[in-house]
Motif scaffolding. Structure first.
Motif, PDB file in Angstrom:
ATOM      1  N   ASN A 172       0.971  -1.226   0.040  1.00 29.74           N
ATOM      2  CA  ASN A 172       0.009   0.275  -0.210  1.00 29.74           C
ATOM      3  C   ASN A 172       0.834   1.209  -0.066  1.00 29.74           C
ATOM      4  N   THR A 173       1.735   0.909   0.704  1.00 29.60           N
ATOM      5  CA  THR A 173       2.926   2.413   0.796  1.00 29.60           C
ATOM      6  C   THR A 173       3.568   2.516  -0.441  1.00 29.60           C
ATOM      7  N   SER A 174       3.881   1.588  -0.965  1.00 32.71           N
ATOM      8  CA  SER A 174       4.594   1.664  -2.297  1.00 32.71           C
ATOM      9  C   SER A 174       3.777   2.057  -3.623  1.00 32.71           C
ATOM     10  N   GLN A 175       2.563   1.738  -3.469  1.00 30.19           N
ATOM     11  CA  GLN A 175       1.643   2.323  -4.293  1.00 30.19           C
ATOM     12  C   GLN A 175       1.252   3.612  -4.408  1.00 30.19           C
ATOM     13  N   GLN A 176       1.020   4.106  -3.154  1.00 25.94           N
ATOM     14  CA  GLN A 176       0.893   5.603  -2.797  1.00 25.94           C
ATOM     15  C   GLN A 176       2.352   6.178  -3.482  1.00 25.94           C
ATOM     16  N   ILE A 177       3.481   5.578  -3.272  1.00 30.26           N
ATOM     17  CA  ILE A 177       4.602   6.333  -3.927  1.00 30.26           C
ATOM     18  C   ILE A 177       4.144   6.482  -5.242  1.00 30.26           C
ATOM     19  N   HIS A 178       4.051   5.429  -6.017  1.00 27.61           N
ATOM     20  CA  HIS A 178       3.853   5.546  -7.367  1.00 27.61           C
ATOM     21  C   HIS A 178       2.852   6.356  -7.738  1.00 27.61           C
ATOM     22  N   ARG A 179       1.689   6.578  -6.981  1.00 25.05           N
ATOM     23  CA  ARG A 179       0.653   7.645  -7.323  1.00 25.05           C
ATOM     24  C   ARG A 179       1.028   8.961  -7.316  1.00 25.05           C
ATOM     25  N   THR A 180       1.940   9.277  -6.369  1.00 26.58           N
ATOM     26  CA  THR A 180       2.683  10.553  -6.082  1.00 26.58           C
ATOM     27  C   THR A 180       3.594  10.926  -6.981  1.00 26.58           C
ATOM     28  N   VAL A 181       4.345   9.797  -7.626  1.00 22.36           N
ATOM     29  CA  VAL A 181       5.286  10.119  -8.683  1.00 22.36           C
ATOM     30  C   VAL A 181       4.622  10.490  -9.950  1.00 22.36           C
ATOM     31  N   GLN A 182       3.557   9.805 -10.336  1.00 23.99           N
ATOM     32  CA  GLN A 182       2.729  10.067 -11.658  1.00 23.99           C
ATOM     33  C   GLN A 182       1.960  11.323 -11.387  1.00 23.99           C
ATOM     34  N   GLU A 183       1.406  11.830 -10.136  1.00 26.63           N
ATOM     35  CA  GLU A 183       0.963  12.992  -9.972  1.00 26.63           C
ATOM     36  C   GLU A 183       1.915  14.227 -10.227  1.00 26.63           C
ATOM     37  N   LEU A 184       3.306  13.835  -9.597  1.00 25.89           N
ATOM     38  CA  LEU A 184       4.198  14.877  -9.803  1.00 25.89           C
ATOM     39  C   LEU A 184       4.361  15.194 -11.131  1.00 25.89           C
ATOM     40  N   MET A 185       4.648  13.955 -11.926  1.00 28.06           N
ATOM     41  CA  MET A 185       5.091  14.104 -13.418  1.00 28.06           C
ATOM     42  C   MET A 185       3.940  14.834 -14.180  1.00 28.06           C
ATOM     43  N   ILE A 186       2.719  14.514 -13.916  1.00 24.26           N
ATOM     44  CA  ILE A 186       1.643  15.420 -14.590  1.00 24.26           C
ATOM     45  C   ILE A 186       1.781  16.813 -14.296  1.00 24.26           C
ATOM     46  N   LEU A 187       1.889  17.150 -13.073  1.00 24.54           N
ATOM     47  CA  LEU A 187       2.037  18.566 -12.709  1.00 24.54           C
ATOM     48  C   LEU A 187       3.222  19.224 -13.327  1.00 24.54           C
ATOM     49  N   THR A 188       4.372  18.475 -13.384  1.00 26.16           N
ATOM     50  CA  THR A 188       5.509  18.881 -13.850  1.00 26.16           C
ATOM     51  C   THR A 188       5.313  19.234 -15.432  1.00 26.16           C
ATOM     52  N   PHE A 189       4.702  18.417 -16.120  1.00 25.34           N
ATOM     53  CA  PHE A 189       4.279  18.634 -17.398  1.00 25.34           C
ATOM     54  C   PHE A 189       3.494  19.675 -18.067  1.00 25.34           C
ATOM     55  N   ALA A 190       2.459  19.981 -16.969  1.00 23.46           N
ATOM     56  CA  ALA A 190       1.491  20.734 -17.038  1.00 23.46           C
ATOM     57  C   ALA A 190       2.275  22.411 -17.105  1.00 23.46           C
ATOM     58  N   ILE A 191       3.413  22.398 -15.889  1.00 23.04           N
ATOM     59  CA  ILE A 191       3.814  23.596 -15.802  1.00 23.04           C
ATOM     60  C   ILE A 191       4.781  24.021 -16.832  1.00 23.04           C
ATOM     61  N   TYR A 192       5.675  22.936 -17.216  1.00 28.02           N
ATOM     62  CA  TYR A 192       6.699  23.295 -17.991  1.00 28.02           C
ATOM     63  C   TYR A 192       6.529  22.965 -19.472  1.00 28.02           C
ATOM     64  N   CYS A 193       5.538  22.389 -19.694  1.00 24.99           N
ATOM     65  CA  CYS A 193       5.120  21.999 -21.277  1.00 24.99           C
ATOM     66  C   CYS A 193       3.634  22.497 -21.446  1.00 24.99           C
ATOM     67  N   PRO A 194       3.551  23.797 -21.268  1.00 18.62           N
ATOM     68  CA  PRO A 194       1.903  24.149 -21.442  1.00 18.62           C
ATOM     69  C   PRO A 194       1.432  24.001 -22.840  1.00 18.62           C
ATOM     70  N   ARG A 195       2.339  24.050 -24.004  1.00 18.34           N
ATOM     71  CA  ARG A 195       1.569  24.025 -25.178  1.00 18.34           C
ATOM     72  C   ARG A 195       1.465  22.498 -25.562  1.00 18.34           C
ATOM     73  N   GLU A 196       1.986  21.498 -24.817  1.00 20.22           N
ATOM     74  CA  GLU A 196       1.453  20.193 -25.023  1.00 20.22           C
ATOM     75  C   GLU A 196       0.139  20.149 -24.294  1.00 20.22           C
ATOM     76  N   ALA A 197       0.007  20.431 -23.284  1.00 19.25           N
ATOM     77  CA  ALA A 197      -0.957  20.531 -22.329  1.00 19.25           C
ATOM     78  C   ALA A 197      -2.272  21.039 -23.220  1.00 19.25           C
ATOM     79  N   GLU A 198      -1.964  22.302 -23.737  1.00 16.72           N
ATOM     80  CA  GLU A 198      -3.298  22.719 -24.304  1.00 16.72           C
ATOM     81  C   GLU A 198      -3.406  22.113 -25.732  1.00 16.72           C
ATOM     82  N   SER A 199      -2.527  21.669 -26.555  1.00 16.47           N
ATOM     83  CA  SER A 199      -2.857  20.698 -27.590  1.00 16.47           C
ATOM     84  C   SER A 199      -3.788  19.530 -27.170  1.00 16.47           C
ATOM     85  N   GLU A 200      -3.262  18.919 -26.179  1.00 19.34           N
ATOM     86  CA  GLU A 200      -3.869  17.494 -25.786  1.00 19.34           C
ATOM     87  C   GLU A 200      -5.281  18.018 -25.547  1.00 19.34           C
TER      88      GLU A 200
END
Length: 156
Positions: free
Chosen positions: A124-152
């Motif tokens: 359960n703890t490791s799965q929560q870490i996986h979720r957090t990493v994925q959320e972190l990447m989604i936020l990172t790409f939304a902030i630093y790749c704004p054109r991609e996010a808009e086109s998607e």
């Protein structure tokens, strides 16, 4: 967590519990219990499970299905409100979760074995870490790749 555990958690998360959830679904408490506990050949169908999830305002059904399928469920963060502070908060959350995993690992392996309960706790703890990493990447790409996010967004 299996689907039955998800059903019971969603039902108890709903204000009023079993009686209120049964009424919201248009059935009696006995009918709901029969479906949850698969009595008399009855089952919860996907539509009803999704209603349970919506009424309880949780993602427990999705999480259970993901886990039973050998994966994990990652709820997408609201990208309308993402900023650098939220990103920093996710990193801090990740560090805290890694610390929890390390502490649990040390504790659970002291006797040289990991029992079923300990395995579930570590998983359960490791799965929560996986979720957090994925959320972190989604936020990172939304902030630093704004054109991609808009086109998607335009493709949806």
């Amino acid at each position: 967590m299996d689907t039955r555990e998800a059903y019971t958690k969603m039902i108890t998360a709903y204000p009023g519990g079993w009686l209120a959830m049964a009424a919201a679904l248009g059935m009696t408490k006995d009918a709901l219990e029969n479906r949850v506990y698969e009595r008399k050949g009855q089952q919860i169908n996907v539509h009803t499970a999704m209603q349970l999830q919506a009424f309880s305002q949780t993602t427990l059904f999705a999480e259970a299905i993901s886990q039973e399928s050998g994966g994990i469920f990652v709820k997408l963060p609201d990208l309308n409100e993402c900023d650098h502070e939220e990103l920093l908060g996710k990193f801090n959350q990740l560090y805290a979760e890694l610390g929890q995993l390390s502490e649990k690992f040390s504790h659970h392996t002291q006797d040289g074995r990991i029992d079923r309960r300990e395995k579930k706790d570590l998983t359960n703890t490791s799965q929560q870490i996986h979720r957090t990493v994925q959320e972190l990447m989604i936020l990172t790409f939304a902030i630093y790749c704004p054109r991609e996010a808009e086109s998607e967004k335009g493709r949806e």
